[in-house]
Design an enzyme around this catalytic site. Structure first.
Site, PDB file in Angstrom:
ATOM      1  N   GLU A 422       0.824  -1.217   0.000  1.00 19.70           N
ATOM      2  CA  GLU A 422       0.000   0.000   0.000  1.00 19.70           C
ATOM      3  C   GLU A 422       0.856   1.264   0.000  1.00 19.70           C
ATOM      4  O   GLU A 422       0.587   2.212   0.745  1.00 19.70           O
ATOM      5  CB  GLU A 422      -0.949   0.010   1.203  1.00 19.70           C
ATOM      6  N   GLU A 498      -3.958  -9.036   1.021  1.00 23.10           N
ATOM      7  CA  GLU A 498      -4.500  -8.877   2.381  1.00 23.10           C
ATOM      8  C   GLU A 498      -5.988  -9.089   2.280  1.00 23.10           C
ATOM      9  O   GLU A 498      -6.645  -8.485   1.427  1.00 23.10           O
ATOM     10  CB  GLU A 498      -4.234  -7.469   2.920  1.00 23.10           C
TER      11      GLU A 498
HETATM   12  C1  GAL Z   1      -3.901  -2.558   5.612  1.00 28.12           C
HETATM   13  C2  GAL Z   1      -2.395  -2.394   5.829  1.00 28.12           C
HETATM   14  C3  GAL Z   1      -1.924  -3.262   6.973  1.00 28.12           C
HETATM   15  C4  GAL Z   1      -2.814  -3.073   8.165  1.00 28.12           C
HETATM   16  C5  GAL Z   1      -4.224  -3.440   7.771  1.00 28.12           C
HETATM   17  C6  GAL Z   1      -5.231  -3.385   8.895  1.00 28.12           C
HETATM   18  O1  GAL Z   1      -4.429  -1.546   4.842  1.00 28.12           O
HETATM   19  O2  GAL Z   1      -1.729  -2.771   4.666  1.00 28.12           O
HETATM   20  O3  GAL Z   1      -0.602  -2.946   7.294  1.00 28.12           O
HETATM   21  O4  GAL Z   1      -2.727  -1.754   8.570  1.00 28.12           O
HETATM   22  O5  GAL Z   1      -4.642  -2.519   6.776  1.00 28.12           O
HETATM   23  O6  GAL Z   1      -6.516  -3.706   8.420  1.00 28.12           O
END
Ligand code: GAL
Length: 833
Positions: A422, A498
């Site tokens: 990100e 993710e």
């Molecule tokens: C994402 C980020 C992670 C963590 C996660 C929590 O956007 O890449 O590092 O912060 O959100 O939901």
């Protein structure tokens, strides 16, 4: 990869003149641990690098060491980094001597990682520096060594506040090595092993070896590479002569064919080793070992990820690098335990979010058969946090990225690189251009693996060319957009870098079911239905992964809870000093599928039901709802069987079939700011049960037959403790651990799910307390005391062996009004594990 023990030439006479032990080994070896007998002090006066500096009053310790985990927690500290003192200046010093006999050899010290802004001094001379805390580096001490005399190695560590979005740790938190080698030697991370041809009857192993000649003379040498199988049997060998130019490196390329190769895969992670031997006039002058696997990987949009030709979906989790109550200090057993717990849930892959992992983590993944995406950065040039990697980006990113790949490219477990998570540039005009340059670096160092990035700002990252620059697109959340993305270009390949990001606290159930909101208790219900606005409950992501077969799989955020980022209790961004004060005392994440101690939350069983075959069933919540007689309690069930039947005190409440029940969540259940989401989950069963105390039992059926069952019982008052070590025998090496689970039970041995008894530990014999914890994300009790309150019935004691001391460790767990529990752990010289 490591320099090998060998007896032919290098007789090292190394000893420490330090305060404590001397090296046990007056033996011939080329690499040895340099972790023992350091001194440490926080703060600085400015002359600590000097040889004469008097550090006799400093604290004595062994590495790896993380000073921040020692606390104290403080509301003034950034809650994103765990509310712990991860900043400040500190010095480490080590006293050692190298015998006159070593003159002519190269003396180097290799740091696996220092958090961060490390500067290294030998006898007052600056000999090296590295700002990035997650990468290893070596420092050549040779020009400044005083042979036969005392030498002082001093390391200044200066991490800054506001430098991370999670807990980074602080100090020399990874292993340190002393390498003594012939001036002509295999370079640091100097082998690159690939398997360009893999067939049933034979495989070609290609070995590229970089050899440094640190002499002022050119010479004739031989590189002999031997391949050994797992049992140590030689299965291939090749010797190549070469001329080494003075003060230059040479790259020698060899190919060795091995017959009937045993392939590395997730079921049978079979490892071979190469030994690279350098000979001069028939004398062995250097030896270097590299472990590797024979396997093929292939990615395609339609067939997905193929491991040895077999379609393999990523059942993955993201993992930050901390080890819970032990902080960031690397520990082999703690890392191994984390990965074993993940594997028992059905995980076949991890993403090392968002930085290069410890070498041990990859070594263990190689051995356990866990696939890995190694990620380089959370920030490029555009900052996410004021003192983050952006401050050194220009000067260091190419070197750090190249080193990461050189370090990790021989691990068969590593199947993909990620150039960032990100990163802010995903919405900048130059994002594509920057990404292209980084991808080129990765391909240059390793053309065999694809390069990806975790992206979240769709469609900006397509418009600026970033999606085209990477080989494979990682999507963070946004499962509804995979199809749109794929429609934009027939070459795009996508997976969930993710997914989910559910937040929950182990053993906590709030009724009625709630939305994403900040509960006064700083705890979040564990019905697995709550995720922040950018994310989704697991069912939604599972649905996306299982219906969109063109996704390569997913990496759930996160496998373990981690220190820092206590979303949703992020508090306010305090405008006066820019610190994220948080909603104190929340100081660690709620995202984990297991908590900070490794105790499974309910979600563990959700994923186990999706990712494993051996029949299992799980129900939630607990069954201790005193005062709630006849009130309706939602009971959820996770199973990998076909159907399940719930019984309350022996009476059937009906059978439900997996995959068809669409009534999981009440119709009026609303998601915070996301009312468009619906909640018909085929992945869990739900009964609304009028509460009466007693026994709640679930029976799961497969092909019509009982395949698994689970019982939960209304517990009486807490009456006793039980202690369950994960290992009864550990190695007396000063780092092996036993994780002792402490349960609060009623007089009949039923688990008390609400107990918060304060447990005090007495430890006698050849062990020490490495840490205590309970998985509560909202407490500022120290991780390093001799007591811990139970959190929803459980707490943990982590016991460490003492180097060289074998015998018994006697443990007592006591709590007022409860029967004491005792257990004995043995420590032995060497365990064959
Ligand atoms: C994402 C980020 C992670 C963590 C996660 C929590 O956007 O890449 O590092 O912060 O959100 O939901």
């Amino acid at each position: 990869m490591y320099k090998q023990f060998f007896s032919v030439l290098l007789f090292l006479a190394i000893s420490t003149t330090g305060f404590c032990s001397t090296y046990e080994n007056e033996v011939p070896l080329a690499r040895q641990s340099f972790n023992q007998d350091w001194t440490f002090k926080k703060g600085e006066i400015g002359t600590e690098a000097n040889k004469e500096f008097d550090d006799s009053s400093w604290r004595k310790l062994n590495l790896p060491h993380d000073w921040a985990i020692e606390g104290p927690f403080d509301e003034k500290h950034d809650a994103r980094t765990g509310g712990l003192p991860i900043f400040g200046t500190a010095w480490y010093r080590k006293n050692f001597s190298i015998s006159e006999a070593q003159k002519g050899n190269i003396i180097k010290v290799a740091f696996d990682g220092v958090m961060n802004n490390a500067e290294v001094y030998l006898n007052g001379e600056k000999v090296g520096a590295r700002p990035f805390g997650y990468i290893g580096f070596e420092v050549d001490l040779t020009p400044y060594i005083k042979y036969g005399k005392e030498n002082i190695l001093a390391v200044r560590v200066a991490p800054k506040d506001l430098s991370a979005r999670w807990y980074p740790g602080a100090g020399i938190y990874r292993n340190v090595w002393l390498d003594i080698e012939n001036p002509v030697h295999v370079a640091h991370w100097g082998t690159y092993i690939t398997t360009p041809k893999v067939e049933e009857k034979s495989a070609v192993v290609a070995i590229e070896t970089t050899i440094e000649n640190q002499t002022t003379q050119k010479g004739k040498y031989t590189l002999k590479t031997i391949i050994l199988d797992k049992e140590g049997q030689q299965v291939g060998v090749l010797a190549s002569n070469f001329d080494a130019e003075k003060n230059k490196s040479s790259v020698i390329k060899q190919e060795i064919e091995i017959s009937n190769p045993i392939l590395w895969d997730t079921e049978n992670p079979y490892l071979y080793t190469t030994t690279s031997i350098i000979l001069n006039n028939n004398q062995v002058i250097d030896s270097y070992a590299t472990s590797f696997g024979v396997r093929t990987i292939d990615y395609s949009r339609d067939k997905g990820f193929l491991l040895n030709g077999k379609p393999t979906r990523f059942k993955g989790v993201c993992m930050h690098h901390d080890l819970g109550p032990l902080g960031a200090a690397v520990n082999y057993r703690a890392t191994q335990r984390q990965l074993e717990i993940m594997k028992s849930m059905g995980v076949n892959a991890i993403r090392t979010s968002h930085n290069p992992p410890s070498p041990e983590q990859l070594e263990i993944c190689d051995k356990l058969g866990i696939l890995v995406q190694v990620e380089a950065f959370d920030e490029w040039k555009a900052p996410k946090v004021e003192n983050g990697y952006n401050t050194v980006w220009d000067e260091w990113h190419e070197r750090d990225l190249r080193d990461m790949i050189k370090r990790d490219r021989n691990h068969p477990s590593v199947v993909m690189w990620s150039i960032g998570n990100e990163i802010k540039e995903q919405r900048h005009e130059n994002g594509g251009e920057l990404a292209k340059a980084l991808v080129d670096i990765c391909h240059d160092e390793d053309p065999t693996r694809p390069v990806s990035a975790g992206l979240s700002i769709y469609p900006q990252f397509v418009k600026n060319g970033l999606a085209d620059a990477v080989d494979i697109i990682g999507m963070n959340y946004k499962p509804t957009q995979y199809d749109n993305l794929l429609a934009m270009d027939p070459n795009y390949i996508v997976y969930g870098s993710e997914t989910s990001s559910v937040v929950s606290s182990r053993g906590v159930y709030h009724l009625p079911l709630e939305n994403y909101e900040k509960h006064d208790s700083f705890q979040i219900t564990s019905y697995d239905i709550i995720s922040p606005p950018w994310a989704y409950p697991p069912d939604f992501e599972t649905y996306a992964q299982e219906t969109m077969t063109r996704s390569l799989g997913e990496f759930v955020w996160t496998g373990f809870d981690y220190l820092g980022e206590p979303t949703p209790f992020n508090g306010r961004d305090n405008e006066t000093n820019g610190k994220w004060t948080g909603d104190w005392p929340s100081r660690s994440s709620y995202f984990g599928i297991v908590d900070l101690c490794g105790f499974p939350k309910d979600r563990f069983y959700y994923y186990q039901s999706r990712w494993t075959e051996k029949p299992m069933v799980h129900i939630l919540p607990h069954w201790n709802w005193e005062g709630a007689d006849q009130e309706e309690i939602p009971v959820y069930c996770y199973t990998n069987c076909d159907e399940a039947e719930l019984f309350l005190n022996g009476k059937s409440l009906g059978k439900k079939v997996m995959g068809v029940d669409k009534t999981t969540i009440p119709a009026d259940f609303k998601f915070w700011k996301q009312p468009e989401k619906t909640w018909d989950s085929p992945y869990r069963l739900n009964w609304n049960v009028a509460y009466e105390p007693g026994e709640l039992k679930v029976v799961a059926y497969k092909d019509g037959k009982v395949a698994a069952e689970k019982v939960i019982v209304t517990a009486g008052a807490p009456a006793k403790l039980t202690v369950v070590p994960d290992k009864h025998v550990i190695t007396a090496d000063g780092s092996d651990l036993s994780f002792v689970t402490v349960r609060v039970e009623d007089k009949d041995g039923n688990f008390c799910p609400l107990a918060s008894s304060l447990v005090t530990f007495e430890v006698e014999g050849v062990g020490t307390i490495a840490g205590v914890g309970n998985g509560n994300a909202a407490t500022v009790e120290s991780f390093q005391g001799n007591n811990r309150k139970a959190f929803n019935g459980l707490c943990m004691l982590i016991i460490k062996s003492v180097k060289g001391q074998t015998g018994d460790i006697k443990i007592k767990a006591k709590s007022e009004g409860l029967t004491t529990a005792t257990v004995k752990i043995k420590t032995t010289r060497k365990l064959d594990i």
